[in-house]
Design an enzyme around this catalytic site. Structure first.
Site, mmCIF file in Angstrom:
data_model
loop_
_atom_site.group_PDB
_atom_site.id
_atom_site.type_symbol
_atom_site.label_atom_id
_atom_site.label_comp_id
_atom_site.label_asym_id
_atom_site.label_seq_id
_atom_site.Cartn_x
_atom_site.Cartn_y
_atom_site.Cartn_z
ATOM 1 N N ASN A 9 -72.671 51.163 3.921
ATOM 2 C CA ASN A 9 -73.695 52.196 3.772
ATOM 3 C C ASN A 9 -74.005 52.708 5.171
ATOM 4 O OD1 ASN A 9 -75.926 53.779 3.366
ATOM 5 N ND2 ASN A 9 -77.284 52.113 2.736
ATOM 6 N N LYS A 11 -75.842 55.088 6.032
ATOM 7 C CA LYS A 11 -77.199 55.646 6.190
ATOM 8 C C LYS A 11 -77.110 56.996 6.911
ATOM 9 C CE LYS A 11 -78.912 50.997 5.832
ATOM 10 N NZ LYS A 11 -79.947 50.006 6.140
ATOM 11 N N HIS A 94 -82.043 52.397 -3.197
ATOM 12 C CA HIS A 94 -82.038 51.686 -1.909
ATOM 13 C C HIS A 94 -83.478 51.573 -1.414
ATOM 14 C CE1 HIS A 94 -81.454 50.724 2.287
ATOM 15 N NE2 HIS A 94 -80.242 50.312 1.957
ATOM 16 N N GLU A 96 -84.822 51.933 1.355
ATOM 17 C CA GLU A 96 -85.290 53.015 2.243
ATOM 18 C C GLU A 96 -85.690 54.239 1.417
ATOM 19 O OE1 GLU A 96 -81.891 52.836 4.811
ATOM 20 O OE2 GLU A 96 -82.581 50.891 5.519
ATOM 21 N N GLU A 166 -80.893 43.306 -1.983
ATOM 22 C CA GLU A 166 -81.153 43.559 -0.568
ATOM 23 C C GLU A 166 -82.616 43.227 -0.268
ATOM 24 O OE1 GLU A 166 -78.144 46.481 1.253
ATOM 25 O OE2 GLU A 166 -79.765 47.671 0.451
ATOM 26 N N GLY A 172 -81.610 45.592 8.454
ATOM 27 C CA GLY A 172 -81.697 46.151 9.796
ATOM 28 C C GLY A 172 -82.523 45.319 10.761
ATOM 29 N N SER A 211 -78.557 42.693 6.973
ATOM 30 C CA SER A 211 -78.046 42.048 8.191
ATOM 31 C C SER A 211 -76.808 41.198 7.945
ATOM 32 C CB SER A 211 -79.152 41.240 8.880
ATOM 33 O OG SER A 211 -80.201 42.109 9.302
HETATM 34 P P1 13P Z 1 -78.076 46.292 7.484
HETATM 35 O O1 13P Z 1 -76.738 45.676 7.187
HETATM 36 O O2 13P Z 1 -78.045 47.236 8.656
HETATM 37 O O3 13P Z 1 -79.157 45.281 7.556
HETATM 38 O O4 13P Z 1 -78.418 47.240 6.232
HETATM 39 C C1 13P Z 1 -78.319 46.714 4.952
HETATM 40 C C2 13P Z 1 -78.470 47.829 3.996
HETATM 41 O O5 13P Z 1 -79.538 48.384 3.814
HETATM 42 C C3 13P Z 1 -77.270 48.278 3.282
HETATM 43 O O6 13P Z 1 -77.590 49.159 2.269
#
Ligand code: 13P
Length: 250
Positions: A9, A11, A94, A96, A166, A172, A211
């Site tokens: 992903n 982002k 997601h 976010e 997640e 992150g 992560s």
């Molecule tokens: P990270 O791997 O950067 O922590 O992000 C995970 C994520 O949100 C994947 O959709």
């Protein structure tokens, strides 16, 4: 035996040029058909990336999808549009999106349904915040997020869907869930689905995200109910994404 799936992903990162270079790097190192693999790229790069990965086994995914089929919904991108540019997957819900843009459980469920109208596989993201974990609400939160989709789409819809657990506190932050913490929730998700449909529970891919990195992926992927990963930061580098892909053990 479930086939593993590793999804990047990206982002809101990159340029058209870096996006092309990244998929070319992934394709160059993609040897051994050990698992399914896909990248969820920003909308505006779907077509250019899609042209590069077209007819390879690197799948194309969107990071979101509209909750309506078409019409006056400024800023949204419909399932038929995403199908037209070759999307195989779309993330829905997601954290976010839920946190910063207010995607509610109901809208996430509608997005899930829209994806399937165009044979796009929804990757339903679920997970608790740190505060919810500390208050022992993890299971309740995950159940609620699953229920919203099961109620609208029906359990049979999970025949063609992926779930990604997640934990919000791990995204992150560099603070990944331990193998056991992740497995505990994955196992719960599978048994929650099994209570409604055993066959679907046995075959559905449940990915871990938060992560995940080359140095912790192997341990996570070795857990019984973890069928791969949804990778954020580490998917922006072809080498680390491929290392994670190669950590798949089943
Ligand atoms: P990270 O791997 O950067 O922590 O992000 C995970 C994520 O949100 C994947 O959709």
């Amino acid at each position: 035996m479930r086939r593993s799936l590793v999804v990047g992903n990206w982002k809101m990162n990159g340029t058209r040029e870096s996006a092309a270079a990244l998929v070319q790097g992934i394709l160059a190192g993609l040897d051994g058909d050990i698992a399914d693999i896909a990248v969820c790229v920003p909308y505006v790069y779907l077509e250019s990336v899609g042209n590069i990965i077209n007819s390879t086994r690197l799948g194309l995914g969107a990071q979101n999808i509209a909750d309506k089929a078409s019409g006056a919904y400024t800023g949204e991108v419909s399932a038929s549009m995403l199908a037209e540019v070759g999307c195989k997957y779309a993330l829905v819900g997601h954290s976010e999106r839920r946190t910063y843009y207010g995607d509610s459980d109901a809208s996430v469920a509608a997005r899930f349904v829209q994806a399937q109208t165009q044979n796009i596989i929804p990757i339903l993201c679920v997970g608790e915040t740190l505060e919810q974990r500390e208050q022992d609400q993890t299971i309740a939160v995950v159940n609620e997020q699953l229920d919203a989709v099961i109620e609208l789409a029906g359990i049979a819809a999970f025949n063609n869907a992926v779930i990604a657990y997640e934990p919000v506190w791990a995204i992150g932050t560099g603070r990944t869930a331990t193998d056991d913490q992740a497995q505990e929730v994955h196992k719960h998700i599978r048994s929650y689905i099994a209570a409604k449909d055993q066959a679907i529970a046995e075959k559905i891919q449940i990915l871990y995200g938060g992560s995940a990195k080359p140095d912790n992926a192997q341990g996570l992927f070795a857990m019984a109910d973890i069928d791969g990963g949804l990778i954020g930061g580490a998917s922006l580098d072809a080498e680390s994404f491929l290392k994670i892909y190669h950590s798949v053990s089943k």
